[in-house]
Enzyme design. Structure first.
Site, short mmCIF file in Angstrom:
data_model
loop_
_atom_site.label_atom_id
_atom_site.label_comp_id
_atom_site.label_asym_id
_atom_site.label_seq_id
_atom_site.Cartn_x
_atom_site.Cartn_y
_atom_site.Cartn_z
N ASN A 21 0.84 -1.21 0.00
CA ASN A 21 0.00 0.00 0.00
C ASN A 21 0.87 1.24 0.00
OD1 ASN A 21 -0.43 1.94 2.52
ND2 ASN A 21 0.22 -0.06 3.33
N PHE B 216 -0.98 4.40 0.69
CA PHE B 216 -2.12 5.28 0.96
C PHE B 216 -1.70 6.71 1.24
CE2 PHE B 216 -4.58 1.33 2.06
CZ PHE B 216 -5.62 1.54 1.16
N PHE C 212 -1.54 8.28 4.51
CA PHE C 212 -2.33 8.91 5.58
C PHE C 212 -3.60 9.56 5.06
CE2 PHE C 212 1.57 9.67 8.57
CZ PHE C 212 1.50 8.36 9.00
N ASN D 11 3.19 7.40 14.96
CA ASN D 11 3.55 6.64 13.75
C ASN D 11 4.60 7.41 12.96
OD1 ASN D 11 3.72 5.21 11.37
ND2 ASN D 11 1.52 5.11 11.02
N SER E 206 5.60 5.10 8.78
CA SER E 206 4.94 4.89 7.50
C SER E 206 5.91 5.27 6.38
CB SER E 206 3.69 5.76 7.38
OG SER E 206 3.19 5.72 6.06
N ASN F 143 5.05 5.99 3.39
CA ASN F 143 4.29 6.63 2.31
C ASN F 143 4.13 8.13 2.44
OD1 ASN F 143 3.87 4.07 1.08
ND2 ASN F 143 2.29 3.66 2.62
N THR F 144 4.76 8.72 3.45
CA THR F 144 4.85 10.17 3.57
C THR F 144 6.31 10.53 3.54
OG1 THR F 144 2.81 10.34 4.88
CG2 THR F 144 4.37 12.16 5.05
N LYS G 136 5.54 3.56 16.94
CA LYS G 136 5.57 2.47 15.97
C LYS G 136 6.75 2.69 15.04
CE LYS G 136 2.50 -0.18 12.95
NZ LYS G 136 1.08 -0.32 12.50
N ASN H 70 6.02 -1.54 11.46
CA ASN H 70 5.20 -1.08 10.35
C ASN H 70 5.57 -1.90 9.10
OD1 ASN H 70 3.53 0.63 8.70
ND2 ASN H 70 3.96 2.32 10.10
N THR H 71 5.13 -1.45 7.94
CA THR H 71 5.42 -2.14 6.69
C THR H 71 6.87 -1.92 6.26
OG1 THR H 71 4.68 -0.21 5.42
CG2 THR H 71 3.04 -1.92 5.90
N GLY I 90 2.12 -8.35 5.44
CA GLY I 90 1.65 -9.72 5.25
C GLY I 90 2.74 -10.74 5.53
#
Length: 352
Positions: free
Chosen positions: A111, A113, A115, A170, A173, A175-176, A211, A240-241, A261
């Protein structure tokens, strides 16, 4: 997994992943999804995590119900605790679509996304309106265009923190852009000081977790542990991922974003064990990443987790994975005549 859940999963997997995600939230909020009804619990499963009494140590990770639209339903899904968000001070749409990809053969997802959420004010109102029950935490994020991301985390605490049973900083992540830079020792210490100051100004003063990413070096993990202890943090969520793609193949393997996953299990569990060693077992750890079976859950606890969180496995096994895992844990604890405190960290050396 019952027939209704199996049919529902089959139908959802024929849809675009993000649309399927949204429909699952809508089904839960509307009360049309099958639920366990209450937390799975027993004398063997009950724990205290950072001052919170949990019916069992298995929680729902942040990212599934980003906006808190299905809190009451998720509280009745068997979990011992749940976490919603991430919430940012201002609403934001996140990254362009498509931004969620299934890697079905590997039971994984990617992903990016970014946020996407309705903002701390809206999410805070939903937290305040929830029914009583299991602890519900709020994952804290920063707006993408913010000039002071550390201040953003403190703002979310001030806006919505009093409505949550715990809050999670967090900083992991992927993705930011440049968000993970806040995991450096000096930046993290300064950030946590601002968040804890905002938390201490609340009447409720919920526990504060951080996290972290699974992609940190051993030295960086040791620094995080030191900062957490010095700050008096209530817990660390690992992890996290990942940005890594070791062993990943298929048409979506090259997509940008965080991988979660089953492929994340070993990497995230090793980080957990390193943290347990670095903190001398003195800080509660929440193990996340790749849990899809009872054996996985057991290993997270052996590696040093006081509690765990799941999410990605639900995409492939349905919401009923939670009560199945929790009941399985209870049965195995009884069969092996071991308690959760005795299990915690008993296998740390195997992961180092």
């Amino acid at each position: 997994m019952n027939l209704i859940e199996k049919l529902g999963l089959t139908a959802l997997h024929r849809l675009d992943p993000e649309r399927a995600h949204d429909l699952s939230i809508r089904a839960l909020a509307a009360g049309v999804a099958p639920l366990h009804g209450k937390p799975v619990t027993s004398d063997r499963l009950r724990i205290n995590l950072a001052g919170m009494d949990l019916a069992n140590p298995v929680g729902l990770a942040a990212g599934y119900d980003k906006n808190g639209r299905a809190i009451d339903a998720l509280m009745k899904s068997g979990f011992g605790f749940i976490e919603i968000g991430a919430a940012t001070p201002r609403p934001q749409p996140g990254n362009p679509k498509p931004r969620l990809f299934r890697l079905t053969d590997q039971q994984a997802i990617i992903n990016r996304f970014g946020f996407n959420n309705e903002g701390a004010e809206v999410i805070g109102r939903r937290l305040a309106a929830r029914s009583s029950g299991i602890p519900v935490g709020l994952n804290l994020g920063a707006n993408k265009d913010s000039d002071d991301r550390a201040e953003d985390f403190a703002k979310v605490v001030s806006i919505a923190g009093a409505k949550a049973d715990f809050v999670t900083v967090n900083v992991s992540s992927p993705n930011t852009e440049r968000l993970r830079d806040l995991q450096g020792a000096d930046a993290l210490a300064a950030l946590l000081d601002r968040v804890l100051t905002a938390r201490d100004a609340l009447n409720s003063q919920p526990p504060v977790f951080v996290k972290i990413a699974p992609d940190l070096s051993d030295a960086e993990i040791s620094q995080v542990a030191s900062v957490a202890r010095n700050a008096g943090l209530d817990g660390i969520i690992a992890t996290n991922t990942t940005l890594g793609r070791d062993g990943i193949h298929g048409s979506h393997a090259g997509q940008a974003g965080g991988l979660s996953g089953r492929p994340l299990f070993e990497k995230s569990t090793r980080v957990l064990a390193l943290l347990h060693k670095a903190t001398d077992g003195q800080i509660p750890l929440i193990g996340v990443g790749g849990i899809s079976s009872l054996d996985d859950l057991w290993e997270k606890l052996r590696a040093g987790a006081s509690a765990v969180q799941i999410y990605s496995a639900m995409i492939y096994q349905g919401l009923s994975i939670a009560p199945r895992l929790i009941q399985g844990l209870d049965d195995r604890l009884g069969q092996r005549a071991i308690t959760l405190p005795e299990l915690r960290g008993s296998g740390t050396k195997d992961w180092l």
